[in-house]
Scaffold this motif. Structure first.
Motif: not given
Ligand code: HSE
Length: 442
Positions: A371-399
């Motif tokens: 959904r996020v990238t869809g909004i950017l695509a609709d606006a004609g904004i081109s993505i250069d790179a995407v980084l996503q961390r595992e939830a546990d790594e960001v918010g702790g176990e069970g995040a």
């Protein structure tokens, strides 16, 4: 025939005034060989008479009234080191009216009232010099105004506030949050007790405004500058930027684009491999790109007693050499002849084009990224790179939420604003989206 010494009156003998006095004395023979005449501090005005006398001894007359300096016919140059734009503005205009040349380190004064001050100086036939107002000891005014005079300058980008660069360096090196790094900067004497102008980007915007005028031959227009400081920056963004190969710097940027001039100060992702990305601590650096010379870089101390004095004295030497010349033979204060200024518009931020770092705190569920990238695509904004961390790594176990970081290609700020509003409204976007602008500076 010996030429009579150039007689200086200092308004204010705090840190920079003392540096100016000391360096003029220490290097007097060397400076005289360059200037062709002796440069002497003949008079000093400071409210703290005792401190002033401790610094200058019997070598200069010390008074507590700046107007006594301006009124003294023996004084050739008034050096304004008071700061601010209240009394300092009045005194500078009075000094000009009295036929004195003026040297000032006061970027706030010139960024706000430069047009009035330069016009008054031109009408009176005196020089107003301000090398110390931008990047302290780095001779960037000289470079922009003289060294690069052959060029059609395309952009200028600089680390022009040492306090914030120190804070950002500490945040990156030690993983500190902004508040902790600010306290350290204050403890070490880098940041003022009231550091607002530094951390909110205002000081950098004053300097960027002056460089913009000199680079493009436009009037000084601080009110048109976009100003964003570093107070909202989180340690997490500095870390993510690093993982993507970038450093975050507070840059003052001014660019010539087909529709006008960009003038902005904001935290900026810069490729870690650029020299300017590696300018650490309280140091300053300015990049200038000209069509003939290509990209140039100037580095040094942006503040401090003797580095700033170095710039003040360079102006004094210019005045010693050129004060007898007719005004038409002098270097124009803003690099371009006053009757040849351009009316190119400074663009509103919504019309600025740059690339972006976005950090979205999102629910860790299927379809969120689409959904996020869809909004950017609709606006004609081109993505250069995407980084996503595992939830546990960001918010702790069970995040159940995580950070998604997106780097985009160039787009207009207005387009990005609209896309961000749509993304922010998604129920799966759980916190305010962090947006940091990015410049390749290539
Ligand atoms: N406060 C400025 C800085 C120095 O931190 O760079 C004077 O302009």
């Amino acid at each position: 025939m010996t030429i009579k010494p150039l007689q200086i009156g200092l308004l204010g003998i705090g840190t920079v005034g003392k540096g100016t006095f000391d360096v003029l004395l220490r290097n007097a023979p060397e400076i005289q060989r360059r200037a062709g005449r002796l440069i002497t501090v003949a008079m000093v005005a400071d409210l703290d008479i005792a401190r002033a006398k401790t610094t200058v001894g019997d070598s200069a007359v010390v008074v507590n009234d700046a107007r006594a300096v301006i009124a003294n016919p023996a004084i050739d140059v008034v050096v304004e080191l008071i700061g601010g734009y209240g009394l300092a503005k009045t005194l500078v205009l009075e000094a000009i009216a009295a036929g004195k040349h003026v040297v000032t380190a006061n970027k706030a004064l010139l960024a706000l009232h430069g047009s009035e001050i330069f016009a008054a100086a031109q009408a009176r036939g005196v020089m107003v010099a301000f090398e110390a107002a931008v990047a302290g000891g780095i001779p960037i005014i000289k470079a922009l105004r003289e060294g690069l005079t052959a060029n059609r300058i395309q952009w200028v980008a600089g680390i022009i506030n040492g306090t914030t660069n120190f804070i950002l360096s500490e945040m990156r090196d030690k993983g500190l949050d902004f508040d902790v790094a600010l306290k350290q900067a204050q403890a070490l004497g880098y940041a003022e007790a009231d550091p607002t102008f530094d951390i909110e980007g205002v000081d950098a915007a004053h300097k960027a405004t002056l460089m913009s005028a000199m680079a493009f031959g436009i009037p000084v227009q601080f009110d048109k500058a976009y100003v964003e400081g570093i107070t909202q920056l989180g340690a997490a963004d500095i870390k993510y930027a690093e993982q993507l190969g970038y450093r975050i710097k507070l840059l003052g940027i001014t660019k010539r684009v087909p529709s006008g001039i960009e003038l902005r100060v904001h935290p900026t992702l810069v490729p870690a491999k650029r020299l300017i990305a590696n300018v650490e601590g309280a140091m300053n650096a300015v990049m200038v790109h000209g069509d003939a010379v290509g990209t140039t870089l100037y580095y040094g101390k942006g503040a401090g007693s003797e580095p700033t004095a170095s710039a003040v004295i360079a102006d004094l030497v210019d005045i010693a050499r050129l004060s007898q010349a007719s005004p038409a033979q002098r270097v124009p204060p803003l690099a371009f002849q006053p009757d040849a200024m351009s009316d190119l518009a400074v663009l509103p931020m919504s019309e600025v084009t740059t690339s972006y770092y976005l950090r979205l705190r999102v629910a860790d569920q299927a379809g969120v990224l689409a959904r996020v990238t869809g909004i950017l695509a609709d606006a004609g904004i081109s993505i250069d790179a995407v980084l996503q961390r595992e939830a546990d790594e960001v918010g702790g176990e069970g995040a159940t939420s995580t950070d998604v970081i997106i780097l985009t290609h160039d787009t207009q700020e207005g387009t990005m604003n609209n896309a961000m509003a749509l993304m922010q409204a998604l129920p799966t976007v759980l916190a305010a989206i962090v947006r940091i602008r990015k410049e390749e500076l290539s």
